[in-house]
Motif scaffolding. Structure first.
Motif, PDB file in Angstrom:
ATOM      1  N   VAL A  18     -10.072  -3.462   9.303  1.00 53.90           N
ATOM      2  CA  VAL A  18      -9.304  -2.393   8.652  1.00 53.90           C
ATOM      3  C   VAL A  18      -8.217  -2.982   7.752  1.00 53.90           C
ATOM      4  O   VAL A  18      -8.041  -2.553   6.608  1.00 53.90           O
ATOM      5  CB  VAL A  18      -8.721  -1.425   9.703  1.00 53.90           C
ATOM      6  N   ALA A  19      -7.494  -3.980   8.234  1.00 53.27           N
ATOM      7  CA  ALA A  19      -6.419  -4.586   7.433  1.00 53.27           C
ATOM      8  C   ALA A  19      -6.969  -5.225   6.159  1.00 53.27           C
ATOM      9  O   ALA A  19      -6.365  -5.101   5.081  1.00 53.27           O
ATOM     10  CB  ALA A  19      -5.657  -5.612   8.257  1.00 53.27           C
ATOM     11  N   SER A  20      -8.114  -5.896   6.266  1.00 48.68           N
ATOM     12  CA  SER A  20      -8.667  -6.557   5.082  1.00 48.68           C
ATOM     13  C   SER A  20      -9.155  -5.537   4.056  1.00 48.68           C
ATOM     14  O   SER A  20      -8.982  -5.734   2.856  1.00 48.68           O
ATOM     15  CB  SER A  20      -9.784  -7.530   5.473  1.00 48.68           C
ATOM     16  N   TRP A  21      -9.744  -4.435   4.510  1.00 45.59           N
ATOM     17  CA  TRP A  21     -10.152  -3.382   3.580  1.00 45.59           C
ATOM     18  C   TRP A  21      -8.936  -2.769   2.896  1.00 45.59           C
ATOM     19  O   TRP A  21      -8.954  -2.534   1.689  1.00 45.59           O
ATOM     20  CB  TRP A  21     -10.938  -2.291   4.321  1.00 45.59           C
ATOM     21  N   ASN A  32      -6.220   7.935   0.479  1.00 50.95           N
ATOM     22  CA  ASN A  32      -6.576   8.724   1.660  1.00 50.95           C
ATOM     23  C   ASN A  32      -7.798   8.147   2.382  1.00 50.95           C
ATOM     24  O   ASN A  32      -7.901   8.236   3.592  1.00 50.95           O
ATOM     25  CB  ASN A  32      -6.781  10.200   1.313  1.00 50.95           C
ATOM     26  N   LEU A  33      -8.715   7.527   1.640  1.00 50.73           N
ATOM     27  CA  LEU A  33      -9.857   6.881   2.273  1.00 50.73           C
ATOM     28  C   LEU A  33      -9.393   5.675   3.089  1.00 50.73           C
ATOM     29  O   LEU A  33      -9.789   5.507   4.243  1.00 50.73           O
ATOM     30  CB  LEU A  33     -10.873   6.449   1.217  1.00 50.73           C
ATOM     31  N   LEU A  34      -8.558   4.841   2.483  1.00 51.25           N
ATOM     32  CA  LEU A  34      -8.066   3.646   3.181  1.00 51.25           C
ATOM     33  C   LEU A  34      -7.179   4.013   4.365  1.00 51.25           C
ATOM     34  O   LEU A  34      -7.264   3.396   5.425  1.00 51.25           O
ATOM     35  CB  LEU A  34      -7.320   2.734   2.207  1.00 51.25           C
ATOM     36  N   PHE A  82     -24.926 -11.569   5.528  1.00 54.54           N
ATOM     37  CA  PHE A  82     -23.586 -11.990   5.914  1.00 54.54           C
ATOM     38  C   PHE A  82     -22.544 -11.047   5.331  1.00 54.54           C
ATOM     39  O   PHE A  82     -22.635 -10.642   4.190  1.00 54.54           O
ATOM     40  CB  PHE A  82     -23.304 -13.406   5.413  1.00 54.54           C
ATOM     41  N   VAL A  83     -21.568 -10.729   6.114  1.00 48.46           N
ATOM     42  CA  VAL A  83     -20.440  -9.921   5.669  1.00 48.46           C
ATOM     43  C   VAL A  83     -19.182 -10.674   6.061  1.00 48.46           C
ATOM     44  O   VAL A  83     -18.992 -11.024   7.216  1.00 48.46           O
ATOM     45  CB  VAL A  83     -20.438  -8.530   6.341  1.00 48.46           C
ATOM     46  N   GLU A  84     -18.339 -10.948   5.103  1.00 49.18           N
ATOM     47  CA  GLU A  84     -17.117 -11.695   5.363  1.00 49.18           C
ATOM     48  C   GLU A  84     -15.930 -10.752   5.473  1.00 49.18           C
ATOM     49  O   GLU A  84     -15.792  -9.827   4.696  1.00 49.18           O
ATOM     50  CB  GLU A  84     -16.875 -12.681   4.224  1.00 49.18           C
ATOM     51  N   GLN A  85     -15.091 -10.987   6.426  1.00 49.95           N
ATOM     52  CA  GLN A  85     -13.817 -10.281   6.540  1.00 49.95           C
ATOM     53  C   GLN A  85     -12.741 -11.350   6.709  1.00 49.95           C
ATOM     54  O   GLN A  85     -12.851 -12.194   7.586  1.00 49.95           O
ATOM     55  CB  GLN A  85     -13.799  -9.361   7.764  1.00 49.95           C
ATOM     56  N   ARG A  86     -11.746 -11.295   5.880  1.00 49.57           N
ATOM     57  CA  ARG A  86     -10.639 -12.251   6.005  1.00 49.57           C
ATOM     58  C   ARG A  86      -9.389 -11.511   6.405  1.00 49.57           C
ATOM     59  O   ARG A  86      -9.076 -10.471   5.856  1.00 49.57           O
ATOM     60  CB  ARG A  86     -10.370 -12.960   4.674  1.00 49.57           C
ATOM     61  N   GLY A  87      -8.678 -12.083   7.326  1.00 48.34           N
ATOM     62  CA  GLY A  87      -7.399 -11.507   7.716  1.00 48.34           C
ATOM     63  C   GLY A  87      -6.347 -11.798   6.665  1.00 48.34           C
ATOM     64  O   GLY A  87      -6.408 -12.791   5.971  1.00 48.34           O
ATOM     65  N   GLU A  88      -5.396 -10.942   6.570  1.00 53.02           N
ATOM     66  CA  GLU A  88      -4.296 -11.125   5.621  1.00 53.02           C
ATOM     67  C   GLU A  88      -2.986 -11.043   6.385  1.00 53.02           C
ATOM     68  O   GLU A  88      -2.875 -10.316   7.368  1.00 53.02           O
ATOM     69  CB  GLU A  88      -4.316 -10.029   4.555  1.00 53.02           C
ATOM     70  N   HIS A  89      -2.027 -11.779   5.948  1.00 48.95           N
ATOM     71  CA  HIS A  89      -0.704 -11.737   6.556  1.00 48.95           C
ATOM     72  C   HIS A  89       0.304 -11.734   5.420  1.00 48.95           C
ATOM     73  O   HIS A  89       0.343 -12.661   4.621  1.00 48.95           O
ATOM     74  CB  HIS A  89      -0.502 -12.951   7.458  1.00 48.95           C
TER      75      HIS A  89
END
Length: 108
Positions: A18-21, A32-34, A82-89
């Motif tokens: 969710v955070a990466s999206w 509103n979607l996010l 493959f689906v990549e998700q990267r965390g963000e800080h």
């Protein structure tokens, strides 16, 4: 550190997802979607995917916490998706230049 994900990682994977999206698609997709993305529904999705062996996931840990993950889905036509998700800080990738995508996975 990279390791195979377990069902116990589903909640952390959902938070990263969710955070990466929200970070990646801000200003591209409607707010509103996010804002409507649900960590709980993603947790259930990842848990089900792993429990039912519809996918195999790997997680990357930073300071013992899931910071990113990659998913391999088992699809009849293409067994390696493959689906990549990267965390963000704080708006910055927690991996710097680390490569997360295109992880070689062997099917047995």
């Amino acid at each position: 550190m990279k390791r195979a994900a377990t069902v116990a990682d589903a909640a952390a994977m959902a938070e990263v997802h969710v955070a990466s999206w929200r970070a990646a698609y801000k200003g591209i997709l409607p707010d509103n979607l996010l804002d409507g993305l649900s960590i709980e529904s993603r947790r259930q999705m990842w848990r089900s995917c792993m429990e039912e062996k519809k996918c195999r996931c790997f997680v990357w840990l930073i300071d013992g916490e899931v910071a990113a993950f990659v998913e391999q889905q088992f699809v009849a036509e293409d067994r390696q998706t493959f689906v990549e998700q990267r965390g963000e800080h704080d708006g910055q990738s927690r991996f710097g230049d680390a490569q997360v995508a295109n992880v070689p996975i062997r099917l047995h």
